[in-house]
Design an enzyme around this catalytic site. Sequence first.
Site, short mmCIF file in Angstrom:
data_model
loop_
_atom_site.label_atom_id
_atom_site.label_comp_id
_atom_site.label_asym_id
_atom_site.label_seq_id
_atom_site.Cartn_x
_atom_site.Cartn_y
_atom_site.Cartn_z
CE LYS A 240 -11.20 29.20 4.35
NZ LYS A 240 -11.60 29.18 5.77
CB SER A 241 -16.54 31.57 -2.72
OG SER A 241 -15.73 32.37 -3.55
#
Length: 651
Positions: A25-26
Amino acid sequence: MAEDGQYHEEDVAGEEEELDETSYKSFRDAVLFAIEVSDSMLETRTSADPKKPSHESPATAALKCAYHLMQQRIISNPHDMIGVLLYGTKQSKFYNEDENSRGDLSYPNCYLLTDLDIPSAHEVLELRSLVEDEDKAKDVLVPSEEHVSMANVLFCANQIFTSKAPNFLSRRLFIVTDNDNPHGDNKSLRSAATVRAKDLYDLGVIIELFPISQVKHEFDTSRFYDDIIYKASPMDPEAPAYLKPDSKTTDSQDGISLLNGLLSSINSKSVPRRAQFSNLSLELGPNLKISVSGYILFKRQEPARSCFVWLGGEKPQIAKGVTTQIADDSARTIEKWEIKKAYKFGGDQVSFAPEEQKGLRDFGEPVIRIIGFKPLSALPFWANIKHPLFIYPSEEDYVGSTRVFSALYQKLLRDQKVALVWYIARKAMAPALGAMMAGEEKVDENGVQKFPPGMWIVPIPFADDVRQNPEATIEVAPEPLIDQMRTIIQQLQLPKGVYEPHKYPNPSLQWHYRILQALALDEDVPQQPEDKTLPKYRQIDKRAGDYVLSWSDELDKQYNIISAKGPQSTLAKRPAKGDAADKAGPPAKKIKAEGGGSGNHQEEVQRHYEKGTLSKMTVASLKEYLTTQGRSTAGKKAELVERVEELLETK
């Protein structure tokens, strides 16, 4: 496009598959459009260009920008999230997680048109229908009679980011508005909006403003938005400003300029610059370090194919591939622990453990170390052989890095110097030498930043990477040809004399994306790609056709002059048969070799062969010997000698 029953490769970024959920997700980006709906934003603006008639309102232009961005991301960045929030609307609509439905909540005059999520084909089609269908747009784009609070809008955006993208490293809020003072002199509402904006920045959300000037009023950010938009790094107020919003981004009376300006501005900020390396130490001297992040701003765009689409069914489906490694002899499945990697050396295979392989590529910790300074003129143009790295300061490891970086940047820029650096960008990467130079900020015609101010590291080639060009003699053309060609070049120059690559997209890559878009949105597959790189032959002929024909005539004229002055041939002309007896006298007598010269010639060749001196014989003698032996006489002298040697060796 693949035939029925075959696989078709789709453009998908595949680097994140091996990461865990948090790291995955980062690397993703979340963009939320906040578009104001008001009477002035819905006012239609007519294009000033009679050749391109256009009737566009700022709100519709902003929705088109969101639609175009969603179209791009659904293919190029399929894991990024995009949402559209309308504020100032008569209707109110929001997502209620507790009830798992959409309904009126505590955000009046806020209409969540598209929830912040990965764009689906259905959502893209819905947004397109809203842009193209005026009746449907009139049902949604209805301004509110009540005043909308910006604090309420920012808090609504806060809730959307918190619930939908909590772990994303890149989260941006795009505000599109033409009201530069939404709260007037109401200090309480202004203070509340400032607090909500600070909450968003503390959450890691960056607010980007896209101001639109009204017909009789220029957008002034100092009236309200300077208090909620950070123009410099939040960690260091004295850092150099970046991505400043420009009130002249769009033309207030030109619909086409409005749309193009918004597209240009949004595209420049839509893609996050993902770091090639983060928080790397930059050593300026002993015990003097700052931290920087590096980015690759110039890179060849290529379709990244990492998954397959099955086209044999009723609709395209993503196919899941399974890879199994088996042994050649027994066809049994090989486990991962049984596989070893080895290198060939001296005919043998030398195997290494994974730890040993990592040690072979370990050249120390990543670092950028300045080893000296040189004038900018000392760096030749041909020394740039790889993609340059753009570096920018980071405050995470060393506080004050931005100030030191800014001082070094200004010094190099003012004195026209470059810093020679020795750097290792990442672990297990070979060291390299580079030239670190300062780059000025560049903006386009709309005032949107194209390149931010910062430093560039240009990799310098080693001696083995440089090859000497062959020596060539240069002949200068006559002056009349040069003068006429100069006129032709002037007629064929691009507007403003600058080549802008973004105006000429890669036709092959765009055709690839267009096919994928047609498959995803269930559209008709286009028959012919659009190629903007093709020359505009009619315009070229209109502007430079007569000059090219005049230059061609001058070329023929100069060629005739040079040919007339050229050297005459020194070869004697062969006399005609009728004139041979009169001009050349009696013919020479042929001398016949004594004693059957063929045998003597063979003995001579044999004698030279035994002494190893065949290369000293004449070409005529070698050919005569090969003819008597029934062999070919074609080729150079070395080939003839080799052929004679092969012939004598077989005897």
